[in-house]
Design an enzyme around this catalytic site. Structure first.
Site, short mmCIF file in Angstrom:
data_model
loop_
_atom_site.label_atom_id
_atom_site.label_comp_id
_atom_site.label_asym_id
_atom_site.label_seq_id
_atom_site.Cartn_x
_atom_site.Cartn_y
_atom_site.Cartn_z
N LYS A 53 21.22 45.20 -7.13
CA LYS A 53 21.50 43.75 -7.12
C LYS A 53 22.04 43.32 -5.76
CE LYS A 53 22.13 43.54 -12.10
NZ LYS A 53 22.97 43.27 -13.27
N GLN A 97 29.32 43.79 -14.37
CA GLN A 97 28.31 44.70 -14.93
C GLN A 97 28.80 45.30 -16.25
OE1 GLN A 97 25.30 44.93 -13.62
NE2 GLN A 97 24.46 46.56 -14.85
N ASP A 120 25.07 35.29 -15.29
CA ASP A 120 24.47 36.15 -16.31
C ASP A 120 24.22 35.36 -17.60
OD1 ASP A 120 23.81 38.83 -15.79
OD2 ASP A 120 25.91 39.45 -15.76
N1 L34 Z 1 26.47 41.91 -16.64
N2 L34 Z 1 25.33 43.84 -17.20
C1 L34 Z 1 25.30 42.57 -16.79
N3 L34 Z 1 24.15 41.91 -16.52
C2 L34 Z 1 22.96 42.54 -16.65
O1 L34 Z 1 21.83 41.88 -16.44
C3 L34 Z 1 22.94 43.88 -17.04
N4 L34 Z 1 21.79 44.63 -17.11
C4 L34 Z 1 21.66 45.66 -18.14
C5 L34 Z 1 22.91 46.54 -18.08
N5 L34 Z 1 24.13 45.78 -17.83
C6 L34 Z 1 24.15 44.51 -17.34
C7 L34 Z 1 21.11 45.04 -16.02
O2 L34 Z 1 21.29 44.57 -14.90
C8 L34 Z 1 20.42 46.40 -17.69
N6 L34 Z 1 20.21 45.99 -16.33
C9 L34 Z 1 19.23 46.51 -15.46
C10 L34 Z 1 19.02 46.01 -14.19
C11 L34 Z 1 18.06 46.52 -13.35
C12 L34 Z 1 17.27 47.54 -13.76
C13 L34 Z 1 17.44 48.05 -15.02
C14 L34 Z 1 18.41 47.53 -15.87
C15 L34 Z 1 16.25 48.08 -12.82
O3 L34 Z 1 16.21 47.73 -11.67
N7 L34 Z 1 15.38 48.98 -13.28
C16 L34 Z 1 14.36 49.56 -12.44
C17 L34 Z 1 14.54 51.05 -12.30
C18 L34 Z 1 15.86 51.43 -11.79
C19 L34 Z 1 16.05 52.93 -11.70
O4 L34 Z 1 15.16 53.58 -11.14
O5 L34 Z 1 17.09 53.41 -12.17
C20 L34 Z 1 13.00 49.30 -13.08
O6 L34 Z 1 12.02 49.24 -12.36
O7 L34 Z 1 12.97 49.18 -14.31
#
Ligand code: L34
Length: 291
Positions: A53, A97, A120
């Site tokens: 982020k 988060q 959020d």
């Molecule tokens: N406050 N907490 C708050 N806001 C959110 O919107 C979240 N969330 C969830 C967990 N806690 C939170 C996230 O940001 C899940 N989440 C999140 C964000 C980004 C990704 C996955 C979950 C992401 O970038 N995923 C990548 C792969 C990342 C990796 O390789 O580890 C993808 O391509 O899916």
């Protein structure tokens, strides 16, 4: 014919390009959108999401203010930090988060965020407004999912959408967005109390898996041609990989690919959209504060 793969990175990039222009316009007014990112503890997945982020903010020309706090942090300390950030004019959005360590009162922490900085969309004010169809910040993951569904161009009116998962941050708000007139889906929400999950999922034109359980959705649970959105981000052991784990969704991708009409991959599906809609909400917050 295998399903079309919905490229979340590509859709995210299109939205980020449009946001760049809005950020430039704000910069002409001497405003740089700023996001405060608070992480408590060192959960590796959370660390990687908040780092992504912050990187996304830097890439698009926004500021991020990073707060990495020890997992011994108390509720009162977090609330005090949020009050300080609420009053800081350089901060347009505040993100805490989740999940927070168990001893912290998550509800009190989230509720401390000023609604106009709640990018959020997790405060009761924003969720309440969203439910009522009023102007509100829409939670990033559900918002990103709606954008992905729209991107496919499939007609959604009159479809049956089945949401598997009832979390406050995905399932509950998403079900609400899907019944809005613009989408007009009929929604079923399944959860851990659902008996015979497949009886529901098999009838889904749009199937959204947000249960956080690897491999929950198998090919026999999917209606041929369905649009399948996989929200799961599960780390499962993978001795062959360098890290010792790999990322998989809630959907058994390889087999569902042959049944579905559209499918999102993990990684590269919903994840990049979550981050993009956070940028989107932060830019919107900065714009609102600039008038
Ligand atoms: N406050 N907490 C708050 N806001 C959110 O919107 C979240 N969330 C969830 C967990 N806690 C939170 C996230 O940001 C899940 N989440 C999140 C964000 C980004 C990704 C996955 C979950 C992401 O970038 N995923 C990548 C792969 C990342 C990796 O390789 O580890 C993808 O391509 O899916």
């Amino acid at each position: 014919m295998p399903a079309s793969i919905i490229d979340g990175k590509l859709v995210a990039q299109e939205i980020r390009s449009a946001l760049s222009e809005r950020i430039s316009a704000l910069k002409h007014k001497n405003i740089v959108p700023g996001l405060a990112v608070i992480l408590v503890g060192e959960d590796p997945a959370s660390v990687s999401y908040v780092t992504a982020k912050e990187q996304a903010c830097a890439d698009i020309g926004m500021k991020s203010f990073e707060y990495r706090l020890p997992d011994t942090t108390r509720t009162e300390e977090l609330v005090a930090l949020i009050h300080k950030l609420n009053a800081d004019k350089a901060v347009h959005g505040i993100l805490v988060q989740l999940p927070l360590p168990g001893h912290i009162d998550e509800f009190s922490v989230i509720e401390a965020i000023a609604p106009e900085k709640d990018v959020d969309g997790f405060t009761s004010i924003n969720l309440g407004k969203m439910l009522l169809g009023q102007d509100a910040f829409i939670p990033c993951t559900p918002h990103g999912i709606i954008k992905l569904i729209e991107h496919t161009g499939i007609p959604t009116k009159g479809t049956h959408a089945v949401v598997v998962g009832r979390s406050n941050i995905v399932g509950k708000p998403l079900a609400n967005l899907l019944i809005r007139k613009e989408i007009n889906a009929t929604v079923t929400i399944c959860h851990t109390g659902t008996v015979n999950l497949a009886d529901f999922t098999k009838h889904a034109d749009i199937l959204i898996a947000c249960a956080g359980k690897a491999g929950l959705i198998t090919a026999d649970m999917v209606k041929p041609g369905a649009c399948v959105i996989d929200v799961g981000v599960n780390r499962v052991p993978a001795p062959q990989s360098k890290k010792g784990w790999k990322l998989v969704g809630d959907v058994l991708f390889d087999e569902v690919l042959d049944v579905a009409g559209f499918i999102t991959p993990v990684p590269g599906g919903v994840g990049p959209m979550t981050i993009t809609m956070l940028l989107y909400n932060t830019v919107a917050a900065a714009e609102k504060m600039s008038v």
